[in-house]
Write a protein that holds these residues in place. Structure first.
Motif, PDB file in Angstrom:
ATOM      1  N   ARG A  56      -0.140  -2.753  11.915  1.00  0.00           N
ATOM      2  CA  ARG A  56      -0.184  -1.296  12.120  1.00  0.00           C
ATOM      3  C   ARG A  56       0.587  -0.551  11.034  1.00  0.00           C
ATOM      4  NH1 ARG A  56       0.302  -2.447  18.037  1.00  0.00           N
ATOM      5  NH2 ARG A  56      -1.792  -2.039  18.827  1.00  0.00           N
ATOM      6  N   GLN A  57       1.543  -1.232  10.422  1.00  0.00           N
ATOM      7  CA  GLN A  57       2.351  -0.637   9.350  1.00  0.00           C
ATOM      8  C   GLN A  57       1.794  -0.990   7.975  1.00  0.00           C
ATOM      9  OE1 GLN A  57       6.404  -1.821  10.021  1.00  0.00           O
ATOM     10  NE2 GLN A  57       6.383  -1.110  12.125  1.00  0.00           N
ATOM     11  N   SER A  58       0.571  -1.481   7.933  1.00  0.00           N
ATOM     12  CA  SER A  58      -0.114  -1.883   6.697  1.00  0.00           C
ATOM     13  C   SER A  58       0.572  -3.044   5.982  1.00  0.00           C
ATOM     14  CB  SER A  58      -0.260  -0.698   5.737  1.00  0.00           C
ATOM     15  OG  SER A  58      -1.096   0.273   6.308  1.00  0.00           O
ATOM     16  N   HIS A  59       1.306  -3.860   6.726  1.00  0.00           N
ATOM     17  CA  HIS A  59       1.925  -5.062   6.169  1.00  0.00           C
ATOM     18  C   HIS A  59       1.091  -6.276   6.554  1.00  0.00           C
ATOM     19  CE1 HIS A  59       5.451  -2.834   5.058  1.00  0.00           C
ATOM     20  NE2 HIS A  59       5.694  -2.471   6.313  1.00  0.00           N
ATOM     21  N   PRO A  60       1.098  -7.297   5.731  1.00  0.00           N
ATOM     22  CA  PRO A  60       0.390  -8.524   6.123  1.00  0.00           C
ATOM     23  C   PRO A  60       1.153  -9.236   7.230  1.00  0.00           C
ATOM     24  CG  PRO A  60       1.520  -8.850   4.041  1.00  0.00           C
ATOM     25  CD  PRO A  60       1.702  -7.406   4.405  1.00  0.00           C
ATOM     26  N   TYR A  61       0.454 -10.056   7.967  1.00  0.00           N
ATOM     27  CA  TYR A  61       1.074 -10.899   8.985  1.00  0.00           C
ATOM     28  C   TYR A  61       0.771 -12.346   8.624  1.00  0.00           C
ATOM     29  CZ  TYR A  61       2.188 -13.373  13.188  1.00  0.00           C
ATOM     30  OH  TYR A  61       2.732 -14.283  14.061  1.00  0.00           O
ATOM     31  N   THR A  62       1.805 -13.178   8.637  1.00  0.00           N
ATOM     32  CA  THR A  62       1.659 -14.582   8.278  1.00  0.00           C
ATOM     33  C   THR A  62       2.323 -15.452   9.332  1.00  0.00           C
ATOM     34  OG1 THR A  62       1.744 -14.018   5.940  1.00  0.00           O
ATOM     35  CG2 THR A  62       2.153 -16.296   6.488  1.00  0.00           C
ATOM     36  N   ARG A  78      -1.740 -22.579   7.594  1.00  0.00           N
ATOM     37  CA  ARG A  78      -0.974 -21.377   7.281  1.00  0.00           C
ATOM     38  C   ARG A  78      -1.983 -20.244   7.296  1.00  0.00           C
ATOM     39  NH1 ARG A  78       1.700 -23.433   3.611  1.00  0.00           N
ATOM     40  NH2 ARG A  78       3.475 -23.863   4.924  1.00  0.00           N
ATOM     41  N   PHE A  79      -1.677 -19.217   8.046  1.00  0.00           N
ATOM     42  CA  PHE A  79      -2.605 -18.132   8.324  1.00  0.00           C
ATOM     43  C   PHE A  79      -1.997 -16.825   7.800  1.00  0.00           C
ATOM     44  CE2 PHE A  79      -2.860 -14.698  11.482  1.00  0.00           C
ATOM     45  CZ  PHE A  79      -4.206 -14.437  11.512  1.00  0.00           C
ATOM     46  N   ARG A  80      -2.828 -15.979   7.208  1.00  0.00           N
ATOM     47  CA  ARG A  80      -2.373 -14.676   6.729  1.00  0.00           C
ATOM     48  C   ARG A  80      -3.449 -13.650   7.063  1.00  0.00           C
ATOM     49  NH1 ARG A  80       1.233 -12.804   2.317  1.00  0.00           N
ATOM     50  NH2 ARG A  80       0.477 -10.783   1.666  1.00  0.00           N
ATOM     51  N   ALA A  81      -3.000 -12.514   7.584  1.00  0.00           N
ATOM     52  CA  ALA A  81      -3.932 -11.444   7.959  1.00  0.00           C
ATOM     53  C   ALA A  81      -3.494 -10.139   7.313  1.00  0.00           C
ATOM     54  CB  ALA A  81      -3.951 -11.278   9.476  1.00  0.00           C
ATOM     55  N   ARG A  82      -4.479  -9.378   6.854  1.00  0.00           N
ATOM     56  CA  ARG A  82      -4.236  -8.027   6.351  1.00  0.00           C
ATOM     57  C   ARG A  82      -5.360  -7.157   6.901  1.00  0.00           C
ATOM     58  NH1 ARG A  82      -0.969  -4.986   3.214  1.00  0.00           N
ATOM     59  NH2 ARG A  82      -0.187  -6.578   1.832  1.00  0.00           N
ATOM     60  N   THR A  83      -4.967  -6.084   7.599  1.00  0.00           N
ATOM     61  CA  THR A  83      -5.966  -5.205   8.176  1.00  0.00           C
ATOM     62  C   THR A  83      -6.446  -4.190   7.152  1.00  0.00           C
ATOM     63  OG1 THR A  83      -6.506  -3.734  10.015  1.00  0.00           O
ATOM     64  CG2 THR A  83      -4.276  -3.557   9.113  1.00  0.00           C
ATOM     65  N   LEU A  84      -7.691  -3.811   7.270  1.00  0.00           N
ATOM     66  CA  LEU A  84      -8.257  -2.738   6.453  1.00  0.00           C
ATOM     67  C   LEU A  84      -8.211  -1.416   7.212  1.00  0.00           C
ATOM     68  CD1 LEU A  84     -11.370  -4.669   5.073  1.00  0.00           C
ATOM     69  CD2 LEU A  84      -9.126  -4.379   3.996  1.00  0.00           C
ATOM     70  N   THR A  85      -7.802  -1.509   8.492  1.00  0.00           N
ATOM     71  CA  THR A  85      -7.783  -0.333   9.367  1.00  0.00           C
ATOM     72  C   THR A  85      -6.475  -0.309  10.165  1.00  0.00           C
ATOM     73  OG1 THR A  85      -8.953  -1.653  11.012  1.00  0.00           O
ATOM     74  CG2 THR A  85     -10.304  -0.225   9.597  1.00  0.00           C
ATOM     75  N   PRO A  86      -5.357   0.121   9.550  1.00  0.00           N
ATOM     76  CA  PRO A  86      -4.059   0.084  10.240  1.00  0.00           C
ATOM     77  C   PRO A  86      -4.034   0.862  11.560  1.00  0.00           C
ATOM     78  CG  PRO A  86      -3.762   0.623   7.925  1.00  0.00           C
ATOM     79  CD  PRO A  86      -5.234   0.605   8.181  1.00  0.00           C
ATOM     80  N   GLU A  87      -4.827   1.921  11.658  1.00  0.00           N
ATOM     81  CA  GLU A  87      -4.847   2.701  12.898  1.00  0.00           C
ATOM     82  C   GLU A  87      -5.461   1.905  14.063  1.00  0.00           C
ATOM     83  OE1 GLU A  87      -8.640   3.173  10.753  1.00  0.00           O
ATOM     84  OE2 GLU A  87      -6.556   3.363  10.106  1.00  0.00           O
ATOM     85  N   ASP A  88      -6.288   0.930  13.760  1.00  0.00           N
ATOM     86  CA  ASP A  88      -6.891   0.034  14.743  1.00  0.00           C
ATOM     87  C   ASP A  88      -6.936  -1.346  14.088  1.00  0.00           C
ATOM     88  OD1 ASP A  88      -8.299  -1.251  16.744  1.00  0.00           O
ATOM     89  OD2 ASP A  88     -10.169  -0.134  16.436  1.00  0.00           O
TER      90      ASP A  88
END
Length: 180
Positions: A56-62, A78-88
């Motif tokens: 939600r803060q536009s940071h990646p999650y690992t 090892r998993f890493r996620a980055r959202t393209l839609t921080p609002e959702d």
């Protein structure tokens, strides 16, 4: 590295490495829920909210997690996620997966052991895991003890190091430090 694009946890695109990593064809994965890659429904639902804060803060999650392959085997990734839609955050996410240990070694794990191991890998205490799983801390301690016995290690740090591909020793040997 396996890459995937998801929309609301449904795979919309992935590279060949991702498909190969989990033993599927790309066509078999596209349009499927990510639930396909988790051992249980409970596991799938529990991991959903873990990284939402940073996303939600536009940071990646690992993190590191155990995933299910097409043949039913498990792999530690090892998993890493980055959202393209921080609002959702779950609306569109780019995910990457890198195997930590491609060869399934060691004993097989029960669903409860996998679940506890997943939370241990995130640095959670037995009490915290018990709260999340709605179990007693004693139950979690019993599962931890079983894991240590199965993998023939003396503590969780050594267990996690072994599963991460390190030598599994709790302290480096002096020759590893360049000392006589």
């Amino acid at each position: 590295m396996g890459l995937a694009l998801t929309e609301q946890r449904v795979i919309r695109s992935c590279n060949q490495t991702f498909a190969d990593m989990f033993g599927y064809t790309k066509a078999q994965l596209i349009g499927q829920s990510f639930r396909l890659l988790y051992g249980t429904d409970q596991e799938f639902h529990q991991v959903r909210d873990i990284g939402l804060g940073p996303l939600r803060q536009s940071h990646p999650y690992t993190d590191e997690r155990i995933m299910r392959c097409a043949d039913g085997s498990r792999i530690w990734v090892r998993f890493r996620a980055r959202t393209l839609t921080p609002e959702d955050p779950l609306a569109q996410i780019v995910l990457s997966f890198s195997p930590i240990d491609q060869k399934p070694t060691g004993p097989s794990l029960t669903p409860r052991e996998r679940e506890v191991l997943m939370w241990l890998s995130r640095g959670r205490t037995s009490k915290e895991i018990a709260q999340v799983l709605e179990l007693s801390p004693r139950t979690i301690e019993d599962v931890r003890a079983r894991l240590l016995k199965k993998f023939e290690v003396k503590n969780v740090a050594v267990l996690l190091a072994r599963l991460s591909g390190f030598n599994g020793e709790s302290e480096p040997r002096t020759q590893d430090l360049g000392q006589p």
